[in-house]
Design an enzyme around this catalytic site. Structure first.
Site, PDB file in Angstrom:
ATOM      1  N   GLY A  83       7.295  65.320  29.273  1.00 30.11           N
ATOM      2  CA  GLY A  83       6.058  65.406  28.231  1.00 30.11           C
ATOM      3  C   GLY A  83       6.214  63.883  27.362  1.00 30.11           C
ATOM      4  O   GLY A  83       6.996  63.235  27.442  1.00 30.11           O
ATOM      5  N   PRO A  84       5.426  63.957  26.358  1.00 31.94           N
ATOM      6  CA  PRO A  84       5.246  62.635  25.433  1.00 31.94           C
ATOM      7  C   PRO A  84       6.350  62.827  24.358  1.00 31.94           C
ATOM      8  O   PRO A  84       6.006  63.225  23.411  1.00 31.94           O
ATOM      9  CB  PRO A  84       3.860  62.398  25.041  1.00 31.94           C
ATOM     10  CG  PRO A  84       3.499  64.012  24.997  1.00 31.94           C
ATOM     11  CD  PRO A  84       4.047  64.477  26.087  1.00 31.94           C
TER      12      PRO A  84
ATOM     13  N   TYR B  43      -3.602  70.099  35.370  1.00 30.80           N
ATOM     14  CA  TYR B  43      -2.445  70.229  34.452  1.00 30.80           C
ATOM     15  C   TYR B  43      -2.589  69.787  33.054  1.00 30.80           C
ATOM     16  O   TYR B  43      -1.730  69.746  32.281  1.00 30.80           O
ATOM     17  CB  TYR B  43      -1.266  70.120  34.934  1.00 30.80           C
ATOM     18  CG  TYR B  43      -1.008  71.262  36.230  1.00 30.80           C
ATOM     19  CD1 TYR B  43      -0.515  72.471  35.756  1.00 30.80           C
ATOM     20  CD2 TYR B  43      -1.592  71.040  37.507  1.00 30.80           C
ATOM     21  CE1 TYR B  43      -0.518  73.667  36.882  1.00 30.80           C
ATOM     22  CE2 TYR B  43      -1.652  72.114  38.552  1.00 30.80           C
ATOM     23  CZ  TYR B  43      -0.970  73.502  38.120  1.00 30.80           C
ATOM     24  OH  TYR B  43      -0.986  74.334  39.164  1.00 30.80           O
TER      25      TYR B  43
ATOM     26  N   ARG C  92       1.539  63.801  33.843  1.00 28.13           N
ATOM     27  CA  ARG C  92       2.171  62.884  33.157  1.00 28.13           C
ATOM     28  C   ARG C  92       3.389  62.143  34.103  1.00 28.13           C
ATOM     29  O   ARG C  92       2.991  61.034  34.367  1.00 28.13           O
ATOM     30  CB  ARG C  92       2.642  63.174  31.701  1.00 28.13           C
ATOM     31  CG  ARG C  92       3.080  61.839  31.086  1.00 28.13           C
ATOM     32  CD  ARG C  92       3.526  62.136  29.669  1.00 28.13           C
ATOM     33  NE  ARG C  92       3.893  61.217  28.726  1.00 28.13           N
ATOM     34  CZ  ARG C  92       5.116  60.817  28.589  1.00 28.13           C
ATOM     35  NH1 ARG C  92       6.156  61.427  29.067  1.00 28.13           N
ATOM     36  NH2 ARG C  92       5.538  59.421  27.861  1.00 28.13           N
TER      37      ARG C  92
ATOM     38  N   HIS D 196       6.965  56.071  33.630  1.00 26.86           N
ATOM     39  CA  HIS D 196       6.201  57.235  34.147  1.00 26.86           C
ATOM     40  C   HIS D 196       6.021  57.088  35.607  1.00 26.86           C
ATOM     41  O   HIS D 196       4.719  56.900  36.272  1.00 26.86           O
ATOM     42  CB  HIS D 196       5.008  57.446  33.491  1.00 26.86           C
ATOM     43  CG  HIS D 196       4.874  57.487  32.013  1.00 26.86           C
ATOM     44  ND1 HIS D 196       3.764  57.415  31.213  1.00 26.86           N
ATOM     45  CD2 HIS D 196       6.015  57.572  31.224  1.00 26.86           C
ATOM     46  CE1 HIS D 196       4.378  57.477  29.765  1.00 26.86           C
ATOM     47  NE2 HIS D 196       5.696  57.792  29.800  1.00 26.86           N
TER      48      HIS D 196
ATOM     49  N   GLU E 263       7.876  70.077  30.431  1.00 28.94           N
ATOM     50  CA  GLU E 263       7.024  71.256  30.984  1.00 28.94           C
ATOM     51  C   GLU E 263       7.595  71.655  32.427  1.00 28.94           C
ATOM     52  O   GLU E 263       8.209  70.924  33.135  1.00 28.94           O
ATOM     53  CB  GLU E 263       5.423  71.026  31.354  1.00 28.94           C
ATOM     54  CG  GLU E 263       4.817  70.582  30.434  1.00 28.94           C
ATOM     55  CD  GLU E 263       3.462  70.196  30.505  1.00 28.94           C
ATOM     56  OE1 GLU E 263       2.534  69.999  29.606  1.00 28.94           O
ATOM     57  OE2 GLU E 263       3.019  70.146  31.732  1.00 28.94           O
TER      58      GLU E 263
END
Length: 180
Positions: free
Chosen positions: A128-129, A144, A108, A46, A134
């Site tokens: 995303g996880p 967000y 994220r 990340h 997105e």
């Protein structure tokens, strides 16, 4: 030349730095001109990191949450944000928070930035996880949602994505561009 990179500042600790390089006329090589922003916590995951100039002449830098999800909601942290600077590293006077490079938050791991031709609207792609990647329409000062909401979940004061990959699919978007 503008660049962002991750470096080891102490044993076992990663940080991110945004710099400006210039060409040395005598040697024809690049040299460090200025550190624009330094000490943004880094990680093996990340870590975000897209650097792009917008049509407004400002420099935008995406930063991931560096594995610390709560930092995305913390306005004292530069992680999980889209940052906006003047080319010399100063803070634009019209940024959402005075004296802060934070342009939007609650991200994220944003990696792609693109401005829509004709409208100048800024869009960002974000991991995303494990799914729920997105595409977000970015507006100054907006939240967000990460890690409070993901995908199509909603909550007052948090912006849902324009589109997301769903609960079982991933796009792993590493960039964004408009094609006309």
């Amino acid at each position: 030349l503008y660049a962002a990179y991750t470096y080891r500042d102490t044993p076992g600790n990663l940080s991110n730095r945004l710099v400006r390089l210039v060409e040395d006329a005598a040697t024809g090589r690049g040299r460090l001109d200025r550190v624009l922003l330094d000490g943004v916590p880094g990680a093996a995951i990340h870590d975000g990191g897209r650097v792009k100039f917008g049509p407004d002449g400002k420099l935008y830098w995406t930063t991931g949450d560096a594995g610390n999800a709560n930092s995305a909601q913390d306005l004292s942290s530069f992680n999980g944000k889209i940052l906006r600077l003047n080319p010399d590293g100063t803070i634009p006077g019209d940024n959402p928070w005075p004296h802060s490079p934070i342009y939007s938050y609650g991200h994220r791991n944003p990696e792609g930035l693109a401005w829509q031709p004709g409208t100048g609207r800024l869009y960002a792609t974000e991991h995303g996880p494990s799914a729920q990647d997105e595409v977000n329409y970015i507006q100054p000062g907006n939240n967000y949602g990460w890690p409070v909401v993901t995908g199509s979940e909603t909550r007052e004061g948090m912006i849902s994505p324009v589109i997301q990959s769903g609960d079982s699919a991933t796009w792993a978007p590493g960039g964004a561009t408009f094609v006309t």
